[in-house]
Design a protein around this motif. Structure first.
Motif, PDB file in Angstrom:
ATOM      1  N   ARG A  50      -4.109  -5.597  -4.485  1.00 35.10           N
ATOM      2  CA  ARG A  50      -3.670  -6.869  -3.097  1.00 35.10           C
ATOM      3  C   ARG A  50      -4.445  -7.630  -2.855  1.00 35.10           C
ATOM      4  N   SER A  51      -4.348  -8.454  -2.336  1.00 34.11           N
ATOM      5  CA  SER A  51      -5.830  -8.401  -1.248  1.00 34.11           C
ATOM      6  C   SER A  51      -4.981  -9.439  -0.116  1.00 34.11           C
ATOM      7  N   HIS A  52      -6.147  -9.840   0.833  1.00 33.07           N
ATOM      8  CA  HIS A  52      -5.657  -9.735   2.234  1.00 33.07           C
ATOM      9  C   HIS A  52      -4.558 -11.446   1.972  1.00 33.07           C
ATOM     10  N   ALA A  53      -5.381 -11.955   1.901  1.00 31.48           N
ATOM     11  CA  ALA A  53      -4.277 -13.669   1.765  1.00 31.48           C
ATOM     12  C   ALA A  53      -3.187 -13.116   1.373  1.00 31.48           C
ATOM     13  N   GLN A  54      -3.152 -12.569  -0.042  1.00 31.38           N
ATOM     14  CA  GLN A  54      -1.379 -12.013  -0.689  1.00 31.38           C
ATOM     15  C   GLN A  54      -0.889 -11.766   0.466  1.00 31.38           C
ATOM     16  N   PHE A  55      -0.910 -10.612   0.862  1.00 29.57           N
ATOM     17  CA  PHE A  55      -0.221  -9.792   2.666  1.00 29.57           C
ATOM     18  C   PHE A  55       0.185 -10.554   3.200  1.00 29.57           C
ATOM     19  N   ALA A  67       0.549 -13.865   3.487  1.00 29.86           N
ATOM     20  CA  ALA A  67       1.225 -15.211   2.946  1.00 29.86           C
ATOM     21  C   ALA A  67       2.724 -14.356   2.364  1.00 29.86           C
ATOM     22  N   GLY A  68       2.439 -13.140   2.443  1.00 28.14           N
ATOM     23  CA  GLY A  68       4.117 -12.718   2.502  1.00 28.14           C
ATOM     24  C   GLY A  68       4.060 -12.005   0.569  1.00 28.14           C
ATOM     25  N   GLN A  69       3.105 -12.614  -0.119  1.00 26.83           N
ATOM     26  CA  GLN A  69       3.166 -12.569  -1.283  1.00 26.83           C
ATOM     27  C   GLN A  69       3.344 -11.285  -2.063  1.00 26.83           C
ATOM     28  N   TRP A  70       4.584 -10.323  -1.760  1.00 28.56           N
ATOM     29  CA  TRP A  70       4.216  -8.668  -2.118  1.00 28.56           C
ATOM     30  C   TRP A  70       4.172  -8.557  -3.350  1.00 28.56           C
ATOM     31  N   ASP A  71       4.900  -9.728  -4.000  1.00 24.47           N
ATOM     32  CA  ASP A  71       4.534  -9.218  -5.428  1.00 24.47           C
ATOM     33  C   ASP A  71       3.894  -9.743  -6.110  1.00 24.47           C
ATOM     34  N   PHE A  72       2.715  -9.957  -7.410  1.00 24.37           N
ATOM     35  CA  PHE A  72       2.445 -10.667  -8.325  1.00 24.37           C
ATOM     36  C   PHE A  72       3.071 -11.244  -8.559  1.00 24.37           C
ATOM     37  N   PRO A  73       3.393 -13.023  -9.192  1.00 25.95           N
ATOM     38  CA  PRO A  73       3.879 -13.587  -9.318  1.00 25.95           C
ATOM     39  C   PRO A  73       3.760 -13.936 -10.823  1.00 25.95           C
ATOM     40  N   ASP A  74       5.584 -14.560 -11.138  1.00 29.23           N
ATOM     41  CA  ASP A  74       5.275 -13.945 -12.561  1.00 29.23           C
ATOM     42  C   ASP A  74       4.902 -12.983 -12.985  1.00 29.23           C
ATOM     43  N   ALA A  75       5.411 -11.815 -13.030  1.00 26.21           N
ATOM     44  CA  ALA A  75       5.085 -10.186 -13.807  1.00 26.21           C
ATOM     45  C   ALA A  75       6.324  -9.687 -13.193  1.00 26.21           C
ATOM     46  N   LYS A  76       6.587  -8.194 -13.528  1.00 24.93           N
ATOM     47  CA  LYS A  76       6.945  -6.899 -13.202  1.00 24.93           C
ATOM     48  C   LYS A  76       6.236  -6.275 -13.582  1.00 24.93           C
ATOM     49  N   PRO A  77       6.913  -5.126 -12.798  1.00 24.73           N
ATOM     50  CA  PRO A  77       6.173  -3.550 -13.168  1.00 24.73           C
ATOM     51  C   PRO A  77       6.548  -2.979 -13.809  1.00 24.73           C
ATOM     52  N   LEU A  78       5.725  -2.025 -14.363  1.00 15.90           N
ATOM     53  CA  LEU A  78       6.290  -1.319 -15.701  1.00 15.90           C
ATOM     54  C   LEU A  78       5.926   0.439 -14.728  1.00 15.90           C
ATOM     55  N   ALA A  79       6.624   1.182 -15.466  1.00 16.47           N
ATOM     56  CA  ALA A  79       6.646   1.795 -15.132  1.00 16.47           C
ATOM     57  C   ALA A  79       6.126   3.183 -15.336  1.00 16.47           C
ATOM     58  N   SER A  80       4.858   3.640 -14.819  1.00 17.37           N
ATOM     59  CA  SER A  80       3.578   4.650 -15.326  1.00 17.37           C
ATOM     60  C   SER A  80       3.547   6.152 -16.095  1.00 17.37           C
ATOM     61  N   ARG A  81       2.891   5.902 -17.360  1.00 14.95           N
ATOM     62  CA  ARG A  81       3.020   7.105 -18.209  1.00 14.95           C
ATOM     63  C   ARG A  81       1.972   7.141 -18.976  1.00 14.95           C
ATOM     64  N   ALA A  82       1.218   8.169 -18.421  1.00 21.53           N
ATOM     65  CA  ALA A  82       0.215   8.895 -18.552  1.00 21.53           C
ATOM     66  C   ALA A  82      -0.389   8.348 -20.201  1.00 21.53           C
ATOM     67  N   TYR A 134       1.691  -4.358   6.964  1.00 19.31           N
ATOM     68  CA  TYR A 134       1.456  -3.433   5.019  1.00 19.31           C
ATOM     69  C   TYR A 134       0.630  -2.528   6.070  1.00 19.31           C
ATOM     70  N   ARG A 135      -0.052  -1.771   4.720  1.00 19.22           N
ATOM     71  CA  ARG A 135      -1.326  -0.638   4.581  1.00 19.22           C
ATOM     72  C   ARG A 135      -1.959  -1.619   3.678  1.00 19.22           C
ATOM     73  N   ASP A 136      -3.499  -1.635   3.888  1.00 14.23           N
ATOM     74  CA  ASP A 136      -4.600  -1.767   2.976  1.00 14.23           C
ATOM     75  C   ASP A 136      -4.669  -0.128   2.073  1.00 14.23           C
ATOM     76  N   GLY A 137      -4.876  -0.701   0.382  1.00 13.95           N
ATOM     77  CA  GLY A 137      -4.560  -0.437  -0.334  1.00 13.95           C
ATOM     78  C   GLY A 137      -3.143   0.904  -1.269  1.00 13.95           C
ATOM     79  N   ASP A 138      -2.623   0.007   0.032  1.00 14.61           N
ATOM     80  CA  ASP A 138      -1.154   0.634  -0.225  1.00 14.61           C
ATOM     81  C   ASP A 138      -0.662  -0.153  -2.000  1.00 14.61           C
ATOM     82  N   VAL A 139       0.672   0.522  -2.592  1.00 15.30           N
ATOM     83  CA  VAL A 139       0.849  -0.552  -4.104  1.00 15.30           C
ATOM     84  C   VAL A 139       1.977  -0.706  -3.926  1.00 15.30           C
TER      85      VAL A 139
END
Length: 357
Positions: free
Chosen positions: A153-158, A160-175, A313-318
């Motif tokens: 995520r970019s500083h511009a997103q942070f 602007a308070g745009q915490w999530d990516f638009p029009d998308a949902k996260p998927l659980a990780s699987r190795a 927010y923290r830089d590099g935080d997911v």
């Protein structure tokens, strides 16, 4: 590997949180259990043998990046098993102390391997403690069904308070499916550890088991380390009657996995026969918890003021980090037994004991 009594084990970083829990379960069963640990003051307030490290574990105080330390260690023991826990772990800290993290996590690994090579030692088994940080933001799914990797995520997103990516949902990780794409120096060094060890092991026909850990917490975790994890941090704030500050909008998601479940996963991994041991598995509870949910549960336990949103927010935080553990459940004789509510309560009791002392 079912007969640990015939195994000579080296555990790097083995005097820490996970190492002590693992030694408690296994050290007395091994032919020899040697811990190599620098007792870093960020983790160990007092540079002496931790009380939590069982007597059956022999401690050699030394830095894994120092070839002379490995001369001492390998003169003492020719390992059949190496459990590699030693690492600098601060995700945010790693952005400002990149050299330190790379030196310990990457160079420390290569120095260890060079020392083994110089003596012609090829352990039967390596077990690496890796991290969910290797995934970075991981994969997200758009409303169209397209799966993509949005990256950092970019500083511009942070701003602007745009915490999530638009029009998308996260998927659980699987190795087996999720492509590693770390967004922190720490995550990058952990992925490098995986690659370095894999290359060395494959060239010598031995085995590497890699466990990618989610957010580990529980009794035994350092309470003085500012980068030790938010469960301990939140617990100490609430115990003092303070309102817990929450970054972003409180909906950051993590998979919090209790120390007992993590140690049990390592035990199960070591029990695998050699022909089944070359795996990469995710170790978590399999359940995502928002930071606000966690903070509210801890505040309620201590009857502390309600948590408050800071918008920081923290830089590099997911944004979201949780995993699917179905594959790990199939590969290991293991399953998590500590849901977050029970684990959080167990941690509060332990912290209260430490504070009383």
């Amino acid at each position: 590997m079912t007969d640990l009594s015939r195994q000579r084990v080296i555990v790097t970083g083995g005097a820490g949180f996970i190492g002590c829990a693992l030694a408690e379960r296994l050290a007395a069963k091994a032919e020899k259990w040697v811990v190599v640990d620098s007792l870093h003051p960020q983790v160990h307030q007092v540079q002496e043998r931790p009380a939590a490290l069982v007597e059956a574990a022999e401690l050699i105080v030394g830095d894994v990046t120092d070839p002379a330390v490995w001369e001492t260690v390998l003169a003492e023991i020719e390992p059949t098993v190496v459990i590699h826990l030693a690492a600098e772990t601060g995700t945010a800290q790693s952005l400002n102390e990149a050299t330190r993290h790379a030196h310990v996590n990457v160079v420390g690994t290569t120095v260890m391997l060079d020392a083994l090579s110089a003596r012609g030692i090829v352990p039967e088994r390596f077990l690496l403690s890796s991290s969910r940080a290797v995934y970075g933001e991981g994969a997200w799914e758009k409303s169209s069904g397209e799966v993509y990797y949005p990256g950092q995520r970019s500083h511009a997103q942070f701003e602007a308070g745009q915490w999530d990516f638009p029009d998308a949902k996260p998927l659980a990780s699987r190795a087996a499916v999720t492509v590693p794409a770390p967004t922190s120096v720490y995550g990058s060094t952990k992925l490098a550890q995986e690659h370095v060890l894999s290359a060395w092991v494959n060239a010598r026909d031995t085995t590497l088991t890699t466990l990618r850990l989610q957010n580990v917490y529980g009794p035994g975790q350092s309470l003085s380390n500012p980068y030790t994890g938010i469960v301990s941090l939140f617990s100490q704030l609430a115990q003092r009657g303070e309102s817990i500050p929450i970054y972003e909008d409180g909906l950051i998601t993590r998979d919090f996995v209790y120390i007992d479940d993590v140690a049990d996963a390592f035990v199960a991994a070591l029990a695998l026969p050699a022909e089944e041991a070359s795996i990469v598995g995710d170790v978590g509870s399999g359940v995502g918890t928002t930071i606000m949910q966690l903070a509210e549960a801890i505040a309620a336990y201590h009857q502390a003021p309600a948590p408050h949103i800071t918008g920081k927010y923290r830089d590099g935080d997911v944004r979201h980090a949780e995993c699917t553990i179905d594959d790990t459940l199939r590969m290991l004789d293991w399953e998590p037994r500590w849901p977050v509510d029970r684990g959080v309560a167990g941690l509060q009791s332990w912290i209260a004991e430490q504070t009383a002392r």
